[in-house]
Write a protein that holds these residues in place. Structure first.
Motif, PDB file in Angstrom:
ATOM      1  N   GLY A 247       7.082  -7.706  28.005  1.00  0.00           N
ATOM      2  CA  GLY A 247       6.785  -6.955  26.782  1.00  0.00           C
ATOM      3  C   GLY A 247       8.027  -6.717  25.967  1.00  0.00           C
ATOM      4  N   THR A 248       9.123  -6.401  26.634  1.00  0.00           N
ATOM      5  CA  THR A 248      10.397  -6.205  25.926  1.00  0.00           C
ATOM      6  C   THR A 248      10.833  -7.487  25.227  1.00  0.00           C
ATOM      7  OG1 THR A 248      11.047  -4.558  27.579  1.00  0.00           O
ATOM      8  CG2 THR A 248      12.793  -5.495  26.218  1.00  0.00           C
ATOM      9  N   ALA A 249      10.682  -8.609  25.914  1.00  0.00           N
ATOM     10  CA  ALA A 249      11.071  -9.894  25.322  1.00  0.00           C
ATOM     11  C   ALA A 249      10.256 -10.171  24.057  1.00  0.00           C
ATOM     12  CB  ALA A 249      10.882 -11.012  26.343  1.00  0.00           C
ATOM     13  N   ARG A 250       8.971  -9.859  24.072  1.00  0.00           N
ATOM     14  CA  ARG A 250       8.146 -10.077  22.880  1.00  0.00           C
ATOM     15  C   ARG A 250       8.608  -9.208  21.710  1.00  0.00           C
ATOM     16  NH1 ARG A 250       4.065 -10.387  26.851  1.00  0.00           N
ATOM     17  NH2 ARG A 250       3.526  -8.167  26.575  1.00  0.00           N
ATOM     18  N   VAL A 251       8.976  -7.971  22.017  1.00  0.00           N
ATOM     19  CA  VAL A 251       9.447  -7.077  20.949  1.00  0.00           C
ATOM     20  C   VAL A 251      10.772  -7.578  20.374  1.00  0.00           C
ATOM     21  CG1 VAL A 251      10.230  -4.719  20.444  1.00  0.00           C
ATOM     22  CG2 VAL A 251       8.251  -5.091  21.922  1.00  0.00           C
ATOM     23  N   LEU A 252      11.607  -8.177  21.220  1.00  0.00           N
ATOM     24  CA  LEU A 252      12.934  -8.612  20.776  1.00  0.00           C
ATOM     25  C   LEU A 252      12.944  -9.975  20.100  1.00  0.00           C
ATOM     26  CD1 LEU A 252      15.223  -7.464  23.753  1.00  0.00           C
ATOM     27  CD2 LEU A 252      15.006  -6.436  21.486  1.00  0.00           C
ATOM     28  N   LEU A 253      11.864 -10.713  20.163  1.00  0.00           N
ATOM     29  CA  LEU A 253      11.856 -12.062  19.570  1.00  0.00           C
ATOM     30  C   LEU A 253      12.299 -12.087  18.108  1.00  0.00           C
ATOM     31  CD1 LEU A 253       8.727 -13.871  21.067  1.00  0.00           C
ATOM     32  CD2 LEU A 253      11.110 -14.647  21.141  1.00  0.00           C
TER      33      LEU A 253
END
Length: 502
Positions: free
Chosen positions: A474-480
């Motif tokens: 989820g964090t990776a998706r927010v940081l994309l």
């Protein structure tokens, strides 16, 4: 009661408590002090399965002199002191023979007198005689680093059978621990059908002790490595536990231990399912533990089962059920007299209120949890609550604020949780840091989030937890959208290279 093989020259077991050892514990609860003993053991390369019950037995004077592994740990914890300074009896007065120097390692593979395992009950730990037969520093030794401390001395099946049980715990994995420990009793629990087909002798204290140790071992492995690699292997001891209940026992005290052990094992296995994303399995295991608590009239087990049910309901998107389960847990726990337990249960309730977007209800439950926590540890704190310290309090509060969308406040608590966490508990350190990364990312601080995310990725070499990996995804998706921010691309690239779990 001494066995017939004890000579009259041996002094009787003292009735006085070990006040010197109790003073050394100071304000720490037995569970917290036991955790400090385990940490000290790791510092010198020892492994002892110390828990609150062991500390209680030492303080009550039941353990007059510790085995050599514990001796080394205690002398490391309190340099400059002798065993006598710690309140223990001289080894010569307990063993009935000359004591070795305290800094002398036990000689490997020394023959032991045939009556050694029958000495006065409680005079010293039951492994003491075994320690003379095996080298505790030999990793291939069947008794390496296993440290039983349950009072098996008076059980009629203790000698050969309990030896096999203890060795099984050291040589077997989580899947075979309980099953292997029951082989001398004619029980093979490779499958439910096999359990049903075999004639089972009545269970005794050795089996109850095996069950309790299986729970401790699973919890320890989960603390270090997470749930994903453990869940399937933990099913065999759980089948064994309920087969033991079916076998029955002649003593009510043993039956109570078996019911409590089976219920706690069901909760532990349920947690492994929960943390690895198998919510339906977890719900089933928690319900099984709850039913066991009701059958045995065990309010402590009931409170624990409802506690985990509330946590699962929150994670599964059923916040109202989480509130109800947490409140039921508090009703069961009130007679137990443990403020720390009630504090944890108030946090479970706060998580449910946060899921319902009820900020006022959440804040009230959080305030109650903090006030109860500040009352300090108690002798009545359950053994399973050793994980609940200031770091966990901060981590659970962070999750509440995150659910409510207050990212800066959530990040402050998550950062505090990670800073307070004992690094030996790798799974929780990874969990709190993953929470911090997600809160920072959603709060508009991508560079700091990426740095925290990279720290979690480093920890994933040791931890297998679907829950943590889901948070990180989820964090990776927010940081994309922030790939150009400092460190973000490095985090995203490393995260993308992770092997995907099934």
């Amino acid at each position: 009661m001494a066995s017939s093989t004890v000579t009259s020259s041996q002094p009787p077991r003292p009735s006085r408590p070990n006040l010197a050892f109790r003073r050394l514990r100071a304000q720490r609860s037995p569970g917290e002090f036991a955790a400090a003993v385990r940490r000290a053991a790791r510092e010198i390369g020892e492994r002892v399965s110390c828990d609150a019950r062991y500390i209680g037995r030492v303080e009550a004077g039941e353990i007059r002199c510790p085995n050599y592994a514990y001796e080394r740990v205690f002398l490391h914890m309190f340099p400059g002191r002798t065993l006598t300074d710690l309140g223990f009896a001289p080894r010569s007065s307990v063993r009935g023979r000359g004591a070795r120097d305290t800094d002398e390692a036990p000689p490997p593979h020394t023959a032991s007198p045939s009556h050694a395992s029958h000495e006065t009950e409680g005079a010293y730990e039951t492994y003491e005689a075994q320690e003379n037969r095996y080298d505790p520093h030999d990793p291939h030794d069947p008794c390496h680093s296993y440290d039983p401390h349950d009072p098996y001395e008076n059980h009629e099946q203790n000698d050969e059978e309990s030896d096999v049980q203890r060795r099984a715990f050291m040589t077997g994995g989580t899947a075979t621990v309980a099953a292997a420990s029951m082989v001398p009793f004619g029980v093979a629990f490779g499958s439910p059908a096999a359990a049903a087909d075999r004639r089972v002798h009545r269970a005794g204290t050795s089996e109850a002790g095996a069950l309790e140790e299986a729970v401790r071992k699973i919890r320890l492995l989960d603390d270090r490595h997470g749930a994903d690699g453990l869940y399937r292997r933990a099913a065999a001891p759980l089948r064994t536990a309920y087969a033991l209940l079916d076998a029955g026992t002649t003593r009510q005290a043993t039956a109570d231990r078996l019911y409590a052990g089976a219920g706690e094992l069901a909760i532990s296995v349920g947690w492994l399912a929960h943390d690895s994303g198998r919510f339906d399995d977890a719900r089933s295991h928690y319900a099984e533990a709850l039913a066991t608590s009701r059958m045995s009239g065990d309010p402590g087990l009931e409170a624990h089962a409802f506690c985990n049910t509330a946590f699962l309901a929150r994670d599964a998107g059923r916040p109202r059920e989480a509130v109800r389960a947490a409140q039921a847990a508090q009703r069961a726990a009130r007679p137990l007299g443990s403020p720390r337990l009630l504090s944890l249960l108030a946090l479970r309730e706060a998580g449910g209120w946060a899921g319902l977007a009820d900020r006022a209800g959440c804040e009230q439950a959080l305030a109650r949890a903090q006030a109860l926590y500040e009352r300090g540890p108690s002798e009545t704190d359950p053994e399973w609550m050793t994980f609940y310290g200031e770091a966990e309090l901060e981590g659970l509060e962070a999750q509440c604020w995150s659910t409510l969308g207050d990212w800066p406040r959530a990040a402050r608590h998550a950062r505090r949780a990670a800073a307070l966490q004992d690094p030996h508990f790798t799974r929780n350190l990874a969990l709190y840091t993953a929470e911090l990364a997600d809160d920072l990312a959603r709060g508009g601080r991508p560079d700091e989030a990426a740095l925290a995310g990279l720290q979690v990725l480093d920890l994933l070499n040791e931890v297998q937890s679907s829950r943590i990996q889901t948070m990180l995804a989820g964090t990776a998706r927010v940081l994309l959208p922030h790939r150009r921010a400092s460190g973000v691309s490095a985090f995203l690239d490393r995260h993308a290279s992770l092997p995907r779990t099934a």
